[in-house]
Design a protein around this motif. Sequence first.
Motif, PDB file in Angstrom:
ATOM      1  N   UNK A  59      22.289 -10.291  -7.162  1.00 42.21           N
ATOM      2  CA  UNK A  59      21.256  -9.516  -7.856  1.00 42.21           C
ATOM      3  C   UNK A  59      19.899 -10.179  -7.638  1.00 42.21           C
ATOM      4  N   UNK A  60      19.268  -9.778  -6.554  1.00 37.39           N
ATOM      5  CA  UNK A  60      17.951 -10.304  -6.197  1.00 37.39           C
ATOM      6  C   UNK A  60      16.893  -9.620  -7.068  1.00 37.39           C
ATOM      7  N   UNK A  61      16.070 -10.411  -7.724  1.00 41.57           N
ATOM      8  CA  UNK A  61      15.023  -9.872  -8.588  1.00 41.57           C
ATOM      9  C   UNK A  61      13.654 -10.001  -7.930  1.00 41.57           C
ATOM     10  N   UNK A  62      12.763  -9.053  -8.243  1.00 41.35           N
ATOM     11  CA  UNK A  62      11.414  -9.089  -7.691  1.00 41.35           C
ATOM     12  C   UNK A  62      10.408  -8.568  -8.712  1.00 41.35           C
ATOM     13  N   UNK A  63       9.175  -9.056  -8.591  1.00 41.42           N
ATOM     14  CA  UNK A  63       8.094  -8.618  -9.462  1.00 41.42           C
ATOM     15  C   UNK A  63       7.176  -7.701  -8.671  1.00 41.42           C
ATOM     16  N   UNK A  64       6.953  -6.492  -9.172  1.00 39.38           N
ATOM     17  CA  UNK A  64       6.111  -5.527  -8.465  1.00 39.38           C
ATOM     18  C   UNK A  64       4.650  -5.937  -8.600  1.00 39.38           C
ATOM     19  N   UNK A  65       3.979  -6.075  -7.458  1.00 39.89           N
ATOM     20  CA  UNK A  65       2.593  -6.542  -7.450  1.00 39.89           C
ATOM     21  C   UNK A  65       1.596  -5.481  -6.999  1.00 39.89           C
ATOM     22  N   UNK A  66       2.089  -4.432  -6.338  1.00 41.29           N
ATOM     23  CA  UNK A  66       1.153  -3.420  -5.824  1.00 41.29           C
ATOM     24  C   UNK A  66       1.865  -2.080  -5.651  1.00 41.29           C
ATOM     25  N   UNK A  67       1.167  -1.012  -5.973  1.00 40.39           N
ATOM     26  CA  UNK A  67       1.688   0.341  -5.796  1.00 40.39           C
ATOM     27  C   UNK A  67       0.808   1.067  -4.781  1.00 40.39           C
ATOM     28  N   UNK A  68       1.447   1.603  -3.734  1.00 37.86           N
ATOM     29  CA  UNK A  68       0.702   2.241  -2.645  1.00 37.86           C
ATOM     30  C   UNK A  68       1.165   3.682  -2.516  1.00 37.86           C
ATOM     31  N   UNK A  69       0.236   4.620  -2.644  1.00 36.73           N
ATOM     32  CA  UNK A  69       0.565   6.048  -2.502  1.00 36.73           C
ATOM     33  C   UNK A  69       0.358   6.464  -1.049  1.00 36.73           C
ATOM     34  N   UNK A  70       1.350   7.136  -0.483  1.00 38.05           N
ATOM     35  CA  UNK A  70       1.250   7.624   0.887  1.00 38.05           C
ATOM     36  C   UNK A  70       0.901   9.108   0.863  1.00 38.05           C
ATOM     37  N   UNK A  71      -0.098   9.493   1.648  1.00 36.63           N
ATOM     38  CA  UNK A  71      -0.517  10.893   1.691  1.00 36.63           C
ATOM     39  C   UNK A  71       0.568  11.758   2.338  1.00 36.63           C
ATOM     40  N   UNK A  72       0.919  12.865   1.705  1.00 38.03           N
ATOM     41  CA  UNK A  72       1.925  13.750   2.314  1.00 38.03           C
ATOM     42  C   UNK A  72       1.328  14.525   3.487  1.00 38.03           C
ATOM     43  N   UNK A  73       2.187  15.008   4.356  1.00 35.53           N
ATOM     44  CA  UNK A  73       1.719  15.864   5.450  1.00 35.53           C
ATOM     45  C   UNK A  73       1.202  17.181   4.877  1.00 35.53           C
ATOM     46  N   UNK A  74       0.313  17.829   5.618  1.00 40.32           N
ATOM     47  CA  UNK A  74      -0.218  19.107   5.135  1.00 40.32           C
ATOM     48  C   UNK A  74       0.614  20.286   5.629  1.00 40.32           C
TER      49      UNK A  74
END
Length: 235
Positions: A59-74
């Motif tokens: 059970x590898x644990x991680x701390x979320x440091x950044x949230x990145x939104x990816x633009x959807x295709x049109x």
Amino acid sequence: MNLFYSPDITGEESQFTFNKEESRHIVKVLRKSEGDSVYLTNGKGHMFKAEITLADIRHCNARITEKIAQEPRDYYVHLAVAPTKMNDRYEWFLEKATEIGVDEITPVICEHSERTVVKTERLEKIIQSAMKQSLSSFLPGLNPPVALESFLERETNGQLFIAHCEEDGNRHLLKEKVVPGQRITILIGPEGDFSTKEISLALDKGYIPVSLGSTRLRTETAAVVACHTVALINQ
């Protein structure tokens, strides 16, 4: 950069625990340790950067440091493709279409289909793996298999195409008919092609008959060519 997938992550969490399989891959295979960074996606357009806080193979644990939104295709691509006789060919199509850019996939059962049973669990894993490999944060949807006639009844929006091999003189090249920025549905038949009755049913529902080129293509090749054609038109 290694990308991991978890459909449950929302971005509201400050901590995240990988499942046993991915924990082992991170620690045992990639040899990541505390302080190293990894990336996750929920397959819904978001990517997350995280720092490993516990490098445990169970059970590898991680701390979320950044949230990145990816633009959807049109544009939106829905490929309705008959299952191939050899399952690995269908898996190849799913992998390549995911890498190129597809939004939705439906296995359609046709009169000439040699295989009518589709086990979607393995296919889902193929799609997830291809999404991660291509560093995309959008997971294509895989629908349950459906009879072609039922599919034609429900899929009626956007640009509708059927790629068949009959020489009726009314087919157009797909690249000449695709309009950028649209919702697009493309029907690809089995090794024996659609039956004449099926083609007529599709035409009655507003599907435009198209060709993918001057040579006859295998089902899985035709599906990838169709996907790539739409992607190029929308560049």
